[in-house]
Design an enzyme around this catalytic site. Sequence first.
Site, short mmCIF file in Angstrom:
data_model
loop_
_atom_site.label_atom_id
_atom_site.label_comp_id
_atom_site.label_asym_id
_atom_site.label_seq_id
_atom_site.Cartn_x
_atom_site.Cartn_y
_atom_site.Cartn_z
N ASN A 185 0.87 -1.17 0.00
CA ASN A 185 0.00 0.00 0.00
C ASN A 185 0.91 1.22 0.00
O ASN A 185 1.51 1.55 1.02
CB ASN A 185 -0.90 -0.04 1.26
CG ASN A 185 -1.73 1.23 1.38
OD1 ASN A 185 -1.77 2.06 0.48
ND2 ASN A 185 -2.42 1.36 2.52
N TRP A 186 0.99 1.85 -1.16
CA TRP A 186 1.93 2.98 -1.29
C TRP A 186 1.39 4.25 -0.62
O TRP A 186 2.13 5.22 -0.48
CB TRP A 186 2.23 3.26 -2.76
CG TRP A 186 2.92 2.14 -3.49
CD1 TRP A 186 3.30 0.91 -2.98
CD2 TRP A 186 3.34 2.15 -4.86
NE1 TRP A 186 3.91 0.17 -3.95
CE2 TRP A 186 3.95 0.90 -5.12
CE3 TRP A 186 3.25 3.08 -5.91
CZ2 TRP A 186 4.47 0.57 -6.37
CZ3 TRP A 186 3.76 2.77 -7.15
CH2 TRP A 186 4.38 1.51 -7.38
N LYS A 187 0.13 4.23 -0.25
CA LYS A 187 -0.51 5.41 0.37
C LYS A 187 -0.27 6.64 -0.53
O LYS A 187 -0.21 6.49 -1.74
CB LYS A 187 -0.01 5.59 1.81
CG LYS A 187 -0.21 4.31 2.62
CD LYS A 187 -0.01 4.49 4.10
CE LYS A 187 -0.21 3.14 4.80
NZ LYS A 187 -0.09 3.23 6.27
N HIS A 225 -9.48 0.98 4.97
CA HIS A 225 -8.20 1.21 5.66
C HIS A 225 -8.45 2.14 6.86
O HIS A 225 -9.28 3.06 6.77
CB HIS A 225 -7.18 1.82 4.70
CG HIS A 225 -5.79 1.80 5.27
ND1 HIS A 225 -5.38 2.72 6.20
CD2 HIS A 225 -4.75 0.96 5.07
CE1 HIS A 225 -4.12 2.43 6.54
NE2 HIS A 225 -3.72 1.37 5.88
N GLU A 232 -6.87 4.57 7.94
CA GLU A 232 -6.68 6.00 7.64
C GLU A 232 -7.93 6.58 6.99
O GLU A 232 -8.29 7.73 7.21
CB GLU A 232 -5.43 6.18 6.76
CG GLU A 232 -4.16 5.92 7.57
CD GLU A 232 -2.99 5.38 6.79
OE1 GLU A 232 -2.98 5.44 5.55
OE2 GLU A 232 -2.05 4.88 7.45
N GLU A 269 -5.01 -4.89 10.51
CA GLU A 269 -4.02 -3.84 10.72
C GLU A 269 -4.30 -3.11 12.03
O GLU A 269 -5.16 -2.23 12.06
CB GLU A 269 -4.06 -2.83 9.56
CG GLU A 269 -3.80 -3.45 8.20
CD GLU A 269 -3.24 -2.45 7.22
OE1 GLU A 269 -2.23 -2.76 6.61
OE2 GLU A 269 -3.81 -1.34 7.10
N GLY A 286 2.75 2.48 10.78
CA GLY A 286 3.70 3.59 10.63
C GLY A 286 4.36 4.00 11.93
O GLY A 286 4.99 5.05 12.01
N SER A 344 3.77 -1.86 10.30
CA SER A 344 5.24 -1.89 10.49
C SER A 344 5.86 -3.25 10.16
O SER A 344 6.84 -3.66 10.79
CB SER A 344 5.62 -1.45 11.91
OG SER A 344 5.17 -0.14 12.15
N GLY A 376 3.08 -1.06 4.22
CA GLY A 376 3.10 0.37 3.94
C GLY A 376 4.50 0.84 3.61
O GLY A 376 4.99 0.64 2.50
N GLY A 377 5.16 1.42 4.59
CA GLY A 377 6.48 2.02 4.37
C GLY A 377 7.47 1.14 3.63
O GLY A 377 8.15 1.60 2.70
P1 13P Z 1 3.21 0.53 7.61
O1 13P Z 1 3.75 -0.76 7.05
O2 13P Z 1 3.89 1.74 7.08
O3 13P Z 1 3.12 0.48 9.11
O4 13P Z 1 1.69 0.65 7.07
C1 13P Z 1 0.86 -0.43 7.18
C2 13P Z 1 -0.39 -0.13 6.44
O5 13P Z 1 -1.18 0.70 6.83
C3 13P Z 1 -0.63 -0.85 5.17
O6 13P Z 1 -1.91 -0.62 4.70
#
Ligand code: 13P
Length: 252
Positions: free
Chosen positions: A9-11, A96, A98, A168, A174, A213, A234-235
Amino acid sequence: MRKKVVAGNWKMNTTPVEGVELAKAVVAGKGSVCSCVNFIVCPPFTHLSEVMKVTRGTGIAVGAQNCAAEAKGAYTGEVSAAMIASLGVEYVILGHSERRQYYGETSATLNKKMEQAFANNLAPIYCVGENLAEREAGKHFEVVKAQIEEVVFNLTAAQFEKLIIAYEPVWAIGTGKTATAEQAQEIHAYIREVLRSKFGAKADDTVILYGGSAKPSNAPELFSKPDVDGGLIGGAALVADDFLAIGKSFSK
Ligand code: 13P
């Protein structure tokens, strides 16, 4: 045997040019990872068309990070499931944390988005998870149960077969804090039990991803657990080598 899935997930990261470079690096490195691993990359909307050109025919699937709750019309700024699907995109992340937290997405909204996704042959990656206060109060089981009952339980059996779930925990996203492999296994097994109560043995085939993470150093332990079928990253998905290394983490 359930599918092994590593989804990125590149956000709201990378320009389209950078996103194409990242997708190219994932394509180039895929050969070093077991062909049993199914990679999905989920770039921002603006990148989907160009990223599709890079991934088509490579075995790497593409997902969007969201879709509109309505089919079409006067909804300024929205992107419909039909528009996304028309590019050859196969997946869409829905719910998600967020989106729930910053954009007020509720189960009512998510039911409509699910309907749009399925109507357009997009397979949803439906996210669930508790926040820190809920975890500390021991409410994580009831929180994920409600998120599943209010949305997933409305699906037909045929729709359910296409669904991916991502657990999640909000406190791990994050933050550098990861759920322990034991915590992940405990709640993944619980999620599968909740799914089984509605969909029976079909729940044994549901891919349940861990997100929060996840990185090359902790993925092997997380993925060694029987109900952890991969990750929503994510990251670490923004660095091709890390994303690929996570794909190499499967020992089962
Ligand atoms: P991180 O891996 O950056 O913690 O993000 C996880 C995430 O929200 C994937 O959708």
